[in-house]
Write an enzyme that holds these catalytic residues in place. Structure first.
Site, PDB file in Angstrom:
ATOM      1  N   ARG A   9       0.826  -1.227   0.000  1.00 53.82           N
ATOM      2  CA  ARG A   9       0.000   0.000   0.000  1.00 53.82           C
ATOM      3  C   ARG A   9       0.851   1.264   0.000  1.00 53.82           C
ATOM      4  NH1 ARG A   9      -2.004   0.225   6.185  1.00 53.82           N
ATOM      5  NH2 ARG A   9      -0.379  -1.080   7.058  1.00 53.82           N
ATOM      6  N   GLU A  57     -19.542   2.243   2.630  1.00 49.88           N
ATOM      7  CA  GLU A  57     -18.845   1.712   1.464  1.00 49.88           C
ATOM      8  C   GLU A  57     -19.753   1.519   0.253  1.00 49.88           C
ATOM      9  OE1 GLU A  57     -18.639   0.629   4.554  1.00 49.88           O
ATOM     10  OE2 GLU A  57     -16.573   1.078   5.104  1.00 49.88           O
ATOM     11  N   PHE A  82     -14.537  -4.902   3.351  1.00 51.93           N
ATOM     12  CA  PHE A  82     -15.620  -3.937   3.143  1.00 51.93           C
ATOM     13  C   PHE A  82     -15.852  -3.682   1.648  1.00 51.93           C
ATOM     14  CE2 PHE A  82     -13.527  -2.163   7.184  1.00 51.93           C
ATOM     15  CZ  PHE A  82     -14.073  -3.195   7.948  1.00 51.93           C
ATOM     16  N   HIS A 108      -5.399  -4.744   3.197  1.00 54.09           N
ATOM     17  CA  HIS A 108      -5.855  -5.733   4.164  1.00 54.09           C
ATOM     18  C   HIS A 108      -6.533  -6.921   3.489  1.00 54.09           C
ATOM     19  CE1 HIS A 108      -4.839  -2.358   6.606  1.00 54.09           C
ATOM     20  NE2 HIS A 108      -5.232  -2.889   7.737  1.00 54.09           N
ATOM     21  N   ASP A 116      -6.255  -7.902  14.146  1.00 52.75           N
ATOM     22  CA  ASP A 116      -7.655  -7.482  13.991  1.00 52.75           C
ATOM     23  C   ASP A 116      -8.651  -8.638  14.016  1.00 52.75           C
ATOM     24  OD1 ASP A 116      -7.087  -4.839  14.016  1.00 52.75           O
ATOM     25  OD2 ASP A 116      -7.186  -4.543  11.844  1.00 52.75           O
ATOM     26  N   ARG A 166      -1.701  -5.963   3.764  1.00 49.65           N
ATOM     27  CA  ARG A 166      -1.444  -4.944   4.776  1.00 49.65           C
ATOM     28  C   ARG A 166       0.024  -4.877   5.187  1.00 49.65           C
ATOM     29  NH1 ARG A 166      -2.999  -4.499  11.229  1.00 49.65           N
ATOM     30  NH2 ARG A 166      -2.102  -2.418  11.402  1.00 49.65           N
TER      31      ARG A 166
END
Lengths: 319, 295
Positions: A9, A57, A82, A108, A116, A166
């Site tokens: 990212r 979203e 999402f 992610h 998480d 991630r």
């Protein structure tokens, strides 16, 4: 094996910034995850082309579809869970059915999201996106490929899902490597077995190939960065010349790269195949190394799968 | 030919006549298709007539005309009067209306961008989605410096979808003054009255608390629609919602205010009665349905 590690990212964010200055049609939308997907650089440089959409979203994807229909090139950014699951209906109709030129970009993606836990681990995202007609799916293997893929994705006309991880992962490609959507790369030659991998599993596939080589097994390693459309010509050669395949992905073994390759092999020439990936289960909290080991996504898992597949191919044990 | 935005004097009688024909067309389309949603379609005909007959700017010869106003029918099942308006303004061939809902037709049961990209900005069917797309188009138009208007139509039942309120936040947050939302508020949905199924009223107060300009009008009154659309100032920095109180099945006595007509269509006898009650247009004639098609 690979000394440098970097999150994909980070380089996506760098590429977006460069794209922004080159092309005024490029806009970026986020759902309260600006820095998490590294769009901060873009947002500061081009505030009028950066749209904070809040935590909604489905609306974000729909809004982006409207922008694309009106000629802009929107990058929609959020976590993979999402983007593909929560907003799936918008992706299906507003983006997919409309053939809207939206670039749905996630971070992610996969199982390595730190602590998480299951709700934020998305390893069904590629399967969900594969089901949408006309969707192109790109899964870069490292930060440099993420950088190069971002430019290709922006240039390509049509809906795209760009899937990033991630955590910092090994850097195995170079910034000046050529990247073409739909054209897989053979990273290592070999005719005993082919390992077809994407995402961070490509690095593990190369490690596994080294381990196999020490046993005298020459494994071909293919970076199948585009899951849809699959590079059939590279895959066909692997089937014809190696007659044994292992797939490796940071995704469930159902419906992703392993699923796509199995479908192809099933209809073309059913040779022995094993799929390395997450089994049919939800995830959990844990550090990446612990998680990868527990869920069977290590270089060792790939090498063991390769030996089992070779046993089926040749009829004698390699384990 | 370019039709200008709010151009010329309003001829209310002509707009009413236009709405009459949109109703006739809608009835004949769904009857011929043997399927469709006539109830909401008849209720929408008046608003559609004002949009295409007076309010919207568009070019009948050039669908890509840069200054064209946009229309997004978020509750896509009420598309018959929209398709009819496109045909009656010369955008698509009139006789194509007979192909509604047939295999291979551009006039899909729910509007499809893929088959009619010149006019359908977004495919709609799953409720709530068109509204978000309308916002995206309005944001893009503003970024490009174009002074176009965006009209989005939803149903009152549709506003049970969470995405409607997500989109309502977006339009207010981004001060989308160019966006006008029309709620085809007939108080009915498939399973019965909206208040019984899942109450959404008072819609105007909900939108007001979201930061919108709100108006409540008789959505079947041409003069009210004209007046409210004319009164909108796109530069005021707020989106506007017109809650149009409409009658499901408007104009046909046995269809009016009956949720059974949400997703039904008239048989031959019912069609005859319905067309008689709607009456004839002075300006238009019905589109033709050939014998071969009339099966």
């Amino acid at each position: 094996m690979f000394n440098t590690k970097m999150p994909m990212r980070d380089m996506f964010g760098k590429a977006l910034l460069e794209l922004g200055s080159k092309n005024s049609d490029v806009v970026v939308l986020t759902a309260d995850l600006t820095d998490a997907i590294k769009t901060t650089l873009f947002s500061k440089a081009f505030p009028d082309r950066f749209f904070q959409m809040g935590i909604k979203e489905s609306d974000m994807v729909g809004t982006a579809a409207g922008m694309a229909i009106d000629g802009l090139i929107p990058f929609v950014t959020t976590f993979a869970a999402f983007a593909t699951s929560l907003a799936n209906q918008s992706v299906r109709v507003s983006m997919g059915y409309n053939e809207a030129n939206v670039k749905l970009t996630s971070s992610h993606g996969g199982i390595c999201v730190g602590g998480d836990g299951a709700t934020h681990q998305s390893f069904e995202d590629i399967a969900l996106m594969r089901l949408i007609p006309g969707m192109t799916i790109v899964v870069p293997c490292d930060a440099n490929e993420a950088y190069n893929a971002t430019f290709s994705v922006a240039k390509y006309i049509g809906p795209v899902y760009l899937r990033l991880g991630r955590i910092p992962t090994p850097v195995i490609t170079k910034l000046d490597d050529r990247f073409e959507i739909g054209h897989a790369k053979v990273l290592r030659e070999g005719n005993d077995i082919a390992i077809v991998a994407n995402g961070m599993m490509v690095a593990f596939a190369l490690e596994a190939a080294d381990a196999l080589a020490s046993d005298g097994i020459q494994a071909r390693v293919i970076n199948m960065h585009t899951v849809k459309p699959l590079d059939i010509s590279v895959l066909k050669s692997a089937v014809d010349e190696c007659s044994a395949i292992v797939t490796a992905e940071e995704h469930t073994i159902i419906g992703g790269l392993g699923g796509a390759v199995s479908e192809y092999i099933g209809s073309y020439n059913p040779i022995p195949i094993e799929r390395v990936g997450v089994k049919d289960t939800f995830g959990e909290s844990g550090w990446p190394d612990e998680i990868l080991k527990k869920y069977g996504l290590t270089a060792n898992d790939i090498a063991n799968s390769a030996r089992r597949v070779l046993t089926r191919k040749i009829g004698r044990s390699f384990s | 030919m370019i039709r200008r935005r709010f151009n010329g004097t309003v001829d209310v009688l002509q707009l009413k006549d236009f709405a009459t024909q949109l109703r006739r067309d809608s009835l004949r389309m769904v009857h011929h298709a043997g399927a469709g949603h006539i109830g909401g379609s008849l209720g929408l005909a008046d608003f559609m007539a004002v949009l295409y007959g007076y309010a919207m700017e568009f070019d009948t010869e050039n669908p890509d005309y840069i200054n064209r106003d946009r229309i997004i029918l978020s509750n896509g099942h009420t598309c018959p009067p929209w398709y009819a308006a496109l045909a009656r303004t010369g955008s698509i061939p009139l006789d194509e209306l007979a192909s509604f809902r047939k295999l291979g037709s551009r006039l899909q049961g729910h509007p499809a961008r893929k088959s009619l990209p010149d006019f359908v900005e977004t495919s709609s069917g799953p409720l709530g989605q068109g509204f978000s797309v309308a916002n995206g188009i309005a944001l893009s138009q503003r970024l490009k410096g174009n002074k176009t208007r965006v009209y989005c139509i939803i149903g009152d039942g549709e506003s049970q979808e969470g995405q409607v309120w997500e989109a309502a936040l977006t339009a207010a947050h981004y001060n989308l003054g160019s966006l006008t939302l029309f709620v085809n508020d007939n108080g009915l949905q498939i399973d019965g009255s909206t208040s019984e199924v899942m109450n959404v009223e008072p819609l105007d107060m909900k939108f007001a608390s979201f930061g919108w300009n709100t108006r409540v009008i008789d959505g079947n009154d041409i003069e009210s629609i004209v007046r409210e659309l004319e009164n909108i100032d796109p530069n005021q920095g707020k989106p506007t919602v017109i809650v149009g109180k409409t009658l499901m099945g408007k104009g046909v006595s046995f269809m009016e205010n009956r949720s059974a007509w949400h997703g039904s269509w008239p048989d031959a006898e019912q069609l005859k009665t319905a067309l008689r009650e709607i009456g004839n247009s002075r300006y238009y004639t019905d589109f033709s349905i050939t014998e071969a098609e009339n099966v």
